[in-house]
Every structure is written in C-alpha cells, then in structure tokens.
Design a protein around this motif. Structure first.
Motif, PDB file in Angstrom:
ATOM      1  N   ARG A 603      10.438  -3.447  31.245  1.00 14.50           N
ATOM      2  CA  ARG A 603      12.065  -3.503  31.393  1.00 14.50           C
ATOM      3  C   ARG A 603      12.488  -3.102  32.270  1.00 14.50           C
ATOM      4  O   ARG A 603      11.627  -1.526  32.646  1.00 14.50           O
ATOM      5  N   VAL A 608      15.158   2.747  32.884  1.00 11.62           N
ATOM      6  CA  VAL A 608      13.622   2.742  32.896  1.00 11.62           C
ATOM      7  C   VAL A 608      13.127   4.105  32.881  1.00 11.62           C
ATOM      8  O   VAL A 608      12.213   4.040  31.944  1.00 11.62           O
ATOM      9  N   ASP A 613       9.724   1.570  28.740  1.00 11.71           N
ATOM     10  CA  ASP A 613       9.877   0.038  28.054  1.00 11.71           C
ATOM     11  C   ASP A 613       8.356  -1.028  28.451  1.00 11.71           C
ATOM     12  O   ASP A 613       8.817  -1.653  29.736  1.00 11.71           O
ATOM     13  N   THR A 635      12.859  -3.633  24.302  1.00 10.94           N
ATOM     14  CA  THR A 635      14.376  -4.079  23.869  1.00 10.94           C
ATOM     15  C   THR A 635      13.755  -5.790  24.348  1.00 10.94           C
ATOM     16  O   THR A 635      14.710  -5.912  25.138  1.00 10.94           O
TER      17      THR A 635
END
Lengths: 725, 725
Positions: A603, A608, A613, A635
């Motif tokens: 992501r 971040v 992620d 996400t």
C-alpha cells in the motif's frame, strides 16, 4: 527442477567407516563416534585410525587410512586443522567415498583457513567424493546406527527410530534438537549438521531427506542460504513428496541479523527475503526448537485437519473457555455439534451438563470416568468437526481409565486429536503417545502446534501449483547501476504490459508544449525527464496543478533551463493530466542476488511507514498468484469499493503485473523497476503516476548464468532497496 | 479507596477447624482436608464432624458443630447441598467465624439453588461471618498448614513456602496452578478459590493478599467481575504495595466469551472492557498458567530490570542470534558493551572471539569452563546493561562448573538475570534456582517472562499516578434511553469543554436560514435536528456541499417538510460551514455497568474497521492520561504533522476531552456521548463535525449509588455500544 544435488547415501549408509584421530577416551571428539556406534551396534566395519595405538576402544587401530588395506566408504576426520588436507588427499587415494570433517580452524577462523577450506572442497569435488564440513558436528542415521558425530546429545538418551529428519547449519542447535526430540519421545530418521559447507550444504541435505523413505517430516535450522535456487528446488521436492518442512531461520530481527552476520561471517540479509520464499513455496517457519518439537509431535502422530472446525472437550469449564480463546485467535472455529451428536452426548452426560462446544464434562468424571468414556464415544464421529482437543487436568488416580477412553474413542479415527493434560503422569503420556495421541503440557503449546500443522495442507497445494515453474536464476550483485527517466521506464512497461499511464505529451521545447497541450485536460503536471535526476520531485523536477497556458510555458521554460544549467542528459519534458487519486499502491520489481527476481506490492501513501502493508514473492508469478498478493494486503478492500470507495479491477491489475514481472525477470539488463504511486483513481482505474528503472551496466558474463555454488558467498553484497517498502 | 472488603484472617489463620462431613477415607472430599492437615502438621485444633463415627482419621469425631463444646474459628462444609443451610445456621449459633462450603448444587445448578445460595450469603452477612463458596475448592495457607481444600493437587508434591499468592474463580484452574507451581519449585503463600462467591469474592481475596506480609506476587484466574469498583480498589491496593498482579481473564475471544457465558451463567462481556481496566491500573495479563508461572519465577527470584538494555551471553552463536531476535521483538535492546567491559571480556576470552553483544563464548567453554567463568566475571558489572540472559545448551559434564560460575558472577548483583539452559540437568536447575537464578527450558519462555516482568515497573508508576483518584460509580443498565439531537448534544459539550464546532446557525424557517446564512462561508452542510432522527445521514437528514442561496432554501424547505410529514420533534435545522478534513477521530463517552464511565478514542474514517486503532480508559482521566491514549494510537503521528500533513494540538485536545469526560461521568442522566467524526482540519484545528447523546430516562433510584455487591450479577445486561469502535 534445475539444481543438481549431491547424493548422500554413502554418507548416511556406509558399509565401513574409518575414524581418523580415533581416541580411546569415549568422551573425546575422536572417541565419541566409535563409542556411540559400538554401543548401538553399527553393523558395518569400524576402523580407528591412530598411529600411536594398537587398539582403540577394543577395536584394532590403523596408523593411516591407506594402512587399512580394504575399501572404506566413509572417513570421519577428527584431526588438527593443519593435518586435514593431507588426510583427505590420502583418503581419496585410498578410495574413501565420503568425509565428515569435525576439525575447526577453517573459513570460520581466518582467511588462510578459508583458502584451505576452498581447496578441500575443490579436491573432493574433483574426485567425486562427498565432504561434510569442515567445522561440523557431523551426520547421524538412527536406523542403521551410523553416528558420524561427536555430539554429547547422544549420551543420555535412548535413541528412537522414527520419521523426523533434521538439517542444521549450527552444530549446537542440532545437538539441542537431538536432546529435545529424544527427551520428548520423538523418533528420528537422519540428522545432518553441515558446518562450513565446503561440500554438502543444507540444500543437499534437504534433498536427501526428501528422497529418504524413512523421513516423513523435515526440520531445519538455517542462518544463511548461499544457493537460493538449489534450496528452493530441494524444499519443493520435499513438500511435493508430502514431507512438510518446518524451519528455524535466525536473524529475523535487525539486532539478530547483525549478530548473525558477526557470527557466521555471512550476511544474513533482510529477513523478508527469506520469509517471502517460505510463504511462496510453503515452508513453515517456527521461532524455537520447543515450537518445532511440539508441532512435530502432532504431525508425526496425527493426520492433518481437513478444516478449521474444532471440537473441544474439557473436564474444566474454565480450561474449555481458555482453549476456545486460543483456538479463535489461531484462526480456528469452535462451532456447535450437529443435532445427532448432541443427542448422543446428552444421552451420555448427566442431565445438568449441556452438549455445547466447548463441551464441559465437569469434574464429575473424577467420580465416574465412565461418563467421560461415553461422551468421547458419542463424539468420536461428530461429522462437522475436523479435529478435537481434549483437556484434562490432574485426575491422576483415574488417569489410566481416562487414557483408555481416549485411546478407544480417538486413536485412528482419521481425525486430528490433541490432548492437553496439565499434570499428566509420565507413564500416561507414554501410553497415549504410543497410541498416537500427542499430549501437551498446557493449552498454548497444543494450539500453536495445531495452527502450525494447519499450514502444511496449504503448503502441499502451493507446491503443486508451482510444479513446472521455470524459475529465473539470480544474478550476482551489479557493480554499477544506471537510472532511466520515467518516460524510458514507461517504454519497457508499455512494451510488456497493458498498464495504464495518464494522458501525456513528451516535449523538447516550449513551443511543442504549447502546441501539443491542447489535447490534454487541465490540471496538468509537468516533469523533467532525465536519467541524471531519478528522484525528480526532490529537485524541482516536478510541478503540479498547472491549469493555464502561461504557467505551462514558464514551467517548461524553467525546467529546460534547469537541465541546461546542471548539464543533465535530457529525455524531454513530460506533461501529464493529473489524476484524481482514491488510493495508492507501490509496486517494485527487484532482483535478489540469492533467490532471484521478485515482485513487491505494498500500500502506498502517507501511512505506509506507520502501518506497513506489503507482500513480496519471487518471479515468475501467475496472475492468480499476484491477485493473492493483492488480496493478501490488510488494506485490500480499499481497492475494491470498500464502503462506497473507488472499485478497481484487481484481477486485471494482477495479470498486468504478472506479465510485466515476467518480462522484467527475463530481461537481465534491468535491475529494478519501481512504480510509485500506482494510483487507483476515483473512477476506478489503476494508473501509474510515476515509474523509475535501474539498469545494470554491461559487464562481461554478467547477464549469463549464476556463478558456481561454492564461489558465491564471498562477493555477495547487500541487496539494495528491498527495505524500501 | 471507597470499597470495603471482608477481612479473611480468620479464614486463613484459624486456631481451630471443624470439618463437617468428615470422612475416614483420605481420598474423599470430606477426608482430604483432614489428611492434608494431619500430614503437614496443622498446629491448631481439628474437629471432624460425623454423627456416624467415633474416630475419623485418628481424631475424635463429633456428631455436630455444637457438640464440640469449644469455640471453633473455621468450619469446612463437605455435606450435601440440602444440609448446608442448617449446618451454617447451627455453626453461626455455635460461634463459627468463617465457613468454607465445598458443596455444589447451588447457583451453578438451578434457580432453587440460587435462592438457597442467596440465603446463605445473607445469613452469613447478617451474622458478620465469612462465607467462602459454596461450590468452591476452598482456601490454603501454606505457612500455617491450613488446607481448607479438597484439591488433589496437594497429593503428589512437597509444599514450598514462598511469596506467590493465588486467587481463582475456577477451582480446577486453581488446582492446576498449585500443581504447576509446586512442580516447578515455586513457593506459595496463600491460595483462595472463590467458587460461587456468595460471600467472599476475588476482590476480597486480592485485597487480603495485598495486605498479607507473606505475599509478594499475586496471581489470579478470573471469568467475571461483579463489583468493578471493589476489584479496582483491591488491585490498586496490591500494586501500590509493590505486589504485581498477573491475571488470566478467560473469554477474551468471541467464541471464548460465549463459552464462558454458558459455563458460569454470567455474561463475561466484551473483553475490551477488562483489558482497558487492566491497562489503566497496571494489571498484567497472561493467557496461560505456564506463562504465569514462567514470569512468576523471574519476578520472585530477580529484581526488576531498570531499563530495556539486555546483555546476551551464549555458548552457541546461533542461540545468541535467536535470543537477539526474540528480545528485539519483545521490545528490548541488545546494545554493544561499553569499552571497559569489552576490554575486560577480551582479556578473558580466547583471541578469536570478539566481545560483541550477543556474546558468543562458543563451545570452547566445554574444554575450559574457566573461560566462561572469567567472561561472566568481566560482564557482571557492565554498567549500561539492565539485565542479562545466559544461554547454555547441554554441557552436562561441566554443568556444575558452569553453574558455580553463574552464581558467582550474577547472584545478588542487583541486576535481572535469566538463564536459558536447554537440556539442563534437574539438579543444576535446583542449584541455580536456590541461588535465585531462574532457569528456563527454551528461549521464548525466558523472553516472554522478561517482557511480562517489565510491565510491572510501569504498573507501579500507574498505580502511583492514580492515587487519590475519585472513581465514578457504575450505574446499572438503563431500562430506556432517549437520543438527543446534535444541537442538544452540543449544548452539553459547549457547557463543559472548549471543543470547537464549525461556524453554524440553527434556524426554524426558510426565512431565518436565508437571513442568517450571510455570516457563513460556503460550501455549507444542512442537517435536520431531531431526537427522533439520531442517525440523520441514513435518512436524508444531511445535505452536503450547498453553495448557493437557492439550493439552501430548497434544502431547508425539504427538511422542514420531512420533519412535518414524519411528525418528528424538531429542534431546528442546523446549517454549518463545511470543513476541509485531513484526518478523523471517533470519540465516545459511555457507561460500563460494572466498571463505570469510560472514554473511547479511535481513529475514524473509512479504514476504521479494516485496521482498528483505538484506546479506552475509565473516567476520570487527566489531560495527560488522555494524551497518552491519543499518542498510543498506531496512527497518532497522522494527527501531528506526519510527513507534512496537518498538525493538531493533541495536548490541548486531550485536556478538552478530559474535561468533557469528567463532566459526563458526573452527570448520571447521560448514558453516552459520541463525537464522530472529530475532524482534524487541513489547517490544524480539531472540530466536532457531528455529535450525538443518549440520555437515561428518569427512574427511581437510578442515578444514585450502585446496588449492593451481591445483587448485581443477575440483572446485568450486555453493555451497549462498546464494540462500535
């Protein structure tokens, strides 16, 4: 499978063994293997080599290998480092087929030692002879009583034959493992501690166990893999053969990695590289020997669970709740029993207990263990439940009855069963385990084992999906890299995929800009394109939100002047329509010098670093595999219309990234491509808002095959950029 | 402290004990206490009560309590449920000061049983007599050999006096605990299993241990707290007295909570309510008895670590790396040793080992344990390190030397030391632990214990900060609630805090809207205000982005018509300037029926359910405490200018929320206030963009004190709304 492996049969099934440096003292390094093999009754011939002795531990001793005068399969070398080279030379001449070199003072000690070690490896390689070590704790085959090791862990335990094989890059951890498995009554097949790996390495050892009919489960302790493809091939061979691999890989923290570097002299590397490989091919990772041994007991004794539904039976309501808590957190379900099963249980139970799951049979079993027995019989066939956990505490006086009931109801029912018994008498544990029912001393240990065991079913599926994959070879670290501008990176991406970019125009002059821009909608972004300014937004090379011709003109003019003044090589000025961004991804294609080219997806956006992620896997990848990575992001729903947000086509994006990744992997001149951000626009399109590529400057032989396995370690360097996500 | 507690001295230090239902069979419930106390040499008088026997286990038996003819402190009741009421009545008449009722068949069995149980409680309460149970496993005071329990866990172990006290709402878990601590050589002070809690409850028991000079550490197993304030007071008393509390609270998962509800008949409630209390007052939570026992050994034997810096010494490089990994993940540091220490270590070590941290002393200690000894002496005073972990594996033949070195270097140095020794001989473990050096069987167990122990220093600080706090009493669950409109909720918020709202105008007609709106900047939002439409945006009661007078007019007109048609009680139409939102919080003030009023703070916005990020604590709270909650959010940096984003004044916001929370807590007519979203605007202001309150409809006695402790459990209901964040 492309890697070739050394065949270890002669090492682990030798018909005759010489021990060079044999000692009459069974506590010495050169005395232990002889003492162990005599005690256990090794059936082959044992030749102590000691020029100063006639007899060693009751066996006729020889002054040298060549003095034996008969063919010998394996030589164990327990001599001073300085003598080893001559011993190997003599042994090869005398027809030895495999060496186990205990001696230390080689690569782990000094650069001279490294040089000698390299010569030992080369000598054995040239002669077609196996070399385990140097600086190793050796190898053991329990079944035929080959104890080519001086580990003290064999001293105090009865050996147990079984299906658990082990491979270790640390002799010490190997010894602790032996102690722990024998302590807990687990049977072993073969055990190999690879030491400095001048010849046999962990991949050879794993490959051996993959093909060893006595081995059903492979454990390992690794610090540093030198030949990534060989390791992957060996592991996949084992998993495809239905043999789970459960590994400890140390150095998973920054602190640990630094310590590992100082310990092994090798760079342990960012742990994520290993974790990605393990995840991709289905190697199960644990963080301690205790955890490994707990899961091994479950796997070796019980069938895998075919699903997540667990039936819990407890003599204590509180313990039942604690089990439900732990199972829930480990991703299991504890659903109600079906009506038939409930009816059977209600018949078996005293009226005031209800047939819930967890099922609390209450302490009343202490007065009437028949209750327990009837309940277990009623539950044994509950069709909706994939596994059972039984909790017992104390109840020493009726423990024999309880264990008989357990065995009758659950042994060999084809469903996974784990017993947690706090304060179980040792003889009852032995009894239950002799019937294949593993007993755990507390709840977390059992649930952790069940959780880990559950990963193995997925592992086999993964291995099957990967069958026939043609992996890309890793390339050595490039000496020199050169960046390309966004527009040049776009060229490669456009050629090999259908990834979308904003509507755009590349111009060389202000006039071209003014003339061409009429085809674009405002607002616009203007970006200087130069290989000399890869991070253009940090240096005034990006201007956003340009909405009128005058600003556009002056902006293009400014950028041309910057390029001129700072003597940048100019690929042009890129004018793009601005996108309305809903969410951002970061996508990177990189090369790992050990495991090969890979794809990172994470992501993007401001958060971040706060809440990382991301997912990483090695190429080639199918569209489905990339889709799994995308959907595996915490996400991920944000990219598919979560709560009325923009909905992108993740499946199409996955195929696009797979195509691009596979083209990247096949093009060895490109070191790295980063697309950041890859935006999901408010109208649901994935658009690459920036791109960058790094290219390897041509070097002789660079784009060809990877170097030979033994030569790689020394020149390896830190893989650049992998920690960026 | 406001709660009053029962004094348990006569229960745990009785001068004389009658056992009603005494059995000659030492394996029966009525025989065990006598057998245990005879064996251990209880110094007081023991009176078996059994009308059918002259002699029980060698002691003169009596037909009834009154037949004893001498004052008796404690009566243990091991009779059928139906007989208990009479026994207690007779006992009270005969001057018994405390009862332990083993008998079951009361509240856990039937509603008749509940009624009898309530009478037992009332009878003892009226007579000023202690009642432990019914349906309980009893109480034990190790030091004076009072074993008012029939647990089988006392059968097979030598009792060890020590500082670990235990309280349990489950007899079974209490028994497992006893088995485990004696098994692992841990000394015990007192042990209390509270059963159905008709009289003595866990809070009384914790309060007793808080004041018991023999107890240094309090363990517990709880399922359901009925009197929140008493529990909090008892726990704070213990922690303030320097006695850490380490608890298992089962039912932490949904599955487990449901199982707990069926098991105890009580609603375990959302686990977050308990966790918030534990976090706030410094109770340390573990999830298994093994974990509790591991941390207890460290705490009881070693001083707390004064900081996060750990020195690691290992005989295996690999194990040192694994320790560094685990320590790093547990939040510890493994920093290099200072120059002086390094120099001392280098002097002590063979040349080829370097004085890093982790320090790999290598297997060479097996040949010369003097090396180990010298290294440990050199390290013992490393000034920058707060604790040490020593790793040893096997080395059985030199284990005595190694343990002597450990004791000399580390016992009583005033720094926390943990030993991990895989395969340690039992006698060496005993030897080391007799010198206060706890030995763990593998790495994770030791690191987990260190991590948990570290929380206790923080716990004491928390308890000190909370000293003098005047907690708000919980209110029983309201029968009926009524919503208020946003503008009415604003009234309360504005009265009690300086929380900001958008510029706004409340109007009753279209004309008022047109006239007044000139003071506001567009775009505007228009919201219908009615207690009958609390979730107004779901029902057309909110219109965003209104930029011109005509749209405003028609919108206000529409809303007035909606209100009219659906006969809403109308508080007006609220017109607000729209804010430019950078980030969102959700803030809730709620009432927990057990623990009292509380504040929830969470990140808001679309991601809140995907990646929950919230904190919860009970009121009153200081501004600093609320600031800690805010800063404790994973996404906290997003509210303070992270990467150039909007920067809000979290400190000021925290004080605002603390003020508002304390006003809410003190106003019993309000059940709940929710502010969602509380936006951080792009220009760095926190603004409440919506608010809602729920009010308790007046009921007799509702806003007054909480009900008496014994009467609460039955009518308690699910706390509403706590799971919303």
């Amino acid at each position: 499978m492309s890697a070739t492996f050394k065949t270890l049969d002669v090492l682990l099934n030798p018909c005759s063994i010489a021990v060079v440096g044999a000692s009459s003292n069974p506590m010495k390094v050169g005395g232990r293997p002889i003492a162990y093999m005599k005690k256990l009754g090794y059936a082959g011939k044992l030749y102590p080599i000691n020029p100063k002795a006639e007899i060693v531990q009751g066996l006729k001793a020889y002054p040298s290998i060549s003095a034996i005068g008969a063919p010998v399969d394996l030589a164990i070398v327990a001599a001073a480092a300085a003598a080893v080279e001559d011993i190997l030379r003599e042994g090869i001449a005398a027809g030895i087929k495999a060496f186990v070199v205990f001696s230390s003072g080689f690569g782990e000690y000094s650069s001279e030692g490294s040089a000698v070690q390299a010569r030992l490896g080369q000598m054995c390689h040239d002669a077609g002879v196996l070399l385990l070590g140097p600086n190793c704790l050796g190898a053991i085959n329990i079944r035929n009583h080959v104890i080519a090791s001086f580990t003290t862990a064999m001293e105090d335990h009865d050996l147990i034959e079984g299906g658990f094989g082990f491979v270790s890059q640390s002799g010490a951890l190997g010894a602790y493992w032996l102690d722990m498995v024998f302590q807990r009554g687990i049977g072993v097949s073969s055990w190999i501690a690879t030491g400095n790996e001048a010849g046999v390495d962990v991949s050879d050892a794993i490959h051996h166990l993959a093909n060893d009919p006595d081995t059903r489960l492979i454990g390992g302790y690794i610090e540093d893999i030198k030949d990534g493809p060989a390791f992957r091939d060996a592991a996949l061979a084992a998993i495809s053969a239905g043999k789970p691999i459960v590994l400890i890989k140390s150095g998973r923290s920054q602190t640990g990695a630094a310590a590992a570097a100082s310990h092994t002299g090798a760079l342990a590397g960012e742990d994520a590289r290993y974790q990605a490989l393990f995840d991709q091919i289905g190697i199960v990772r644990v963080n301690s020997l205790s955890e490994m041994v707990a899961v091994a007991r479950l796997i070796l004794m019980q069938p895998p669970a075919s699903g997540p539904n667990v039936g819990v039976i407890s003599v204590s309501g509180g313990a039942g709740v604690m089990l439900a808590d732990d199972l829930d957190e480990a991703g299991f379900s504890v659903p109600p029993f079906d009506d038939d099963t409930r009816a059977r249980v209600n018949d078996a139970l005293p009226g005031f207990v209800s047939a819930n799951n967890p099922l609390d049979v209450t302490g009343s079993v202490a007065g009437d263990s028949g209750i327990f027995s009837r309940v277990l019989d009623a539950l044994g066939s509950a069709p909706d439940h994939d596994s059972f956990v039984l909790f017992i505490g104390l109840m020493v006086s009726i423990s024999r009855d309880l264990s008989d009931s357990l065995v009758r109801a659950f042994a060999n029912r084809g469903k996974q069963v784990a017993v947690v018994w706090i304060g179980a008498p040792a003889e009852v544990v032995r009894e239950l385990e002799s019937h294949g029912l593993p007993v755990f001393a507390d709840i977390p240990e059992a649930v952790q084992a069940m959780k880990t065991a559950r990963q193995f079913s997925a592992a086999l599926e993964k291995a099957q999906r990967l069958e026939g994959t043609r992996w890309h070879a890793p390339l050595p670290v490039a000496d020199r890299l050169e960046a390309r501008s966004e527009i040049r990176a776009q060229d490669f991406i456009r050629t090999h995929s259908d990834l979308a970019f904003p509507e755009q125009l590349l111009v060389g002059t202000v006039d071209e800009a003014v003339e061409g821009v009429t085809t674009l909608s405002t607002p616009l972004v203007v970006k200087l394109q130069s290989p000399d300014m890869p991070h253009k937004s940090d240096h005034g090379g990006v201007r956003l939100g340009i909405a009128d011709p005058d600003t556009l003109k002056s902006t293009v003019q400014d950028m041309l002047e910057i390029a001129d003044k700072t003597r940048l090589r100019l690929d042009g000025i890129l004018i793009q329509e601005m996108s309305s961004v809903a969410q951002e991804l970061i996508v990177g294609f990189k090369r790992d010098p050990v495991f090969g080219p890979l794809l990172l997806i994470g992501r993007g956006g401001v958060e971040v670093e706060l809440r990382p992620d991301s997912k990483m896997a090695y190429l080639p990848l199918t569209g489905d595999a990339v889709l799994s990575m995308l959907r595996g992001l915490a996400t991920a729903p944000l990219f598919e219309g979560y709560r009325g947000g923009a909905r992108g086509d993740l499946k199409a994006l996955a195929q696009t990234l797979a195509d691009l990744g596979n083209a990247f992997a096949a093009e060895p001149s490109i070191e790295e491509i980063e697309i950041n951000p890859l935006a999901l626009t408010r109208d649901g399109r994935f658009v690459a808002l920036d791109a960058l590529s790094q290219h390897r400057l041509a070097q002789e032989g660079q784009a060809s095959e990877r170097p030979p396995r033994d030569a790689q370690g020394a020149e390896r360097q830190k893989s650049p950029g992998l920690q960026e996500l």
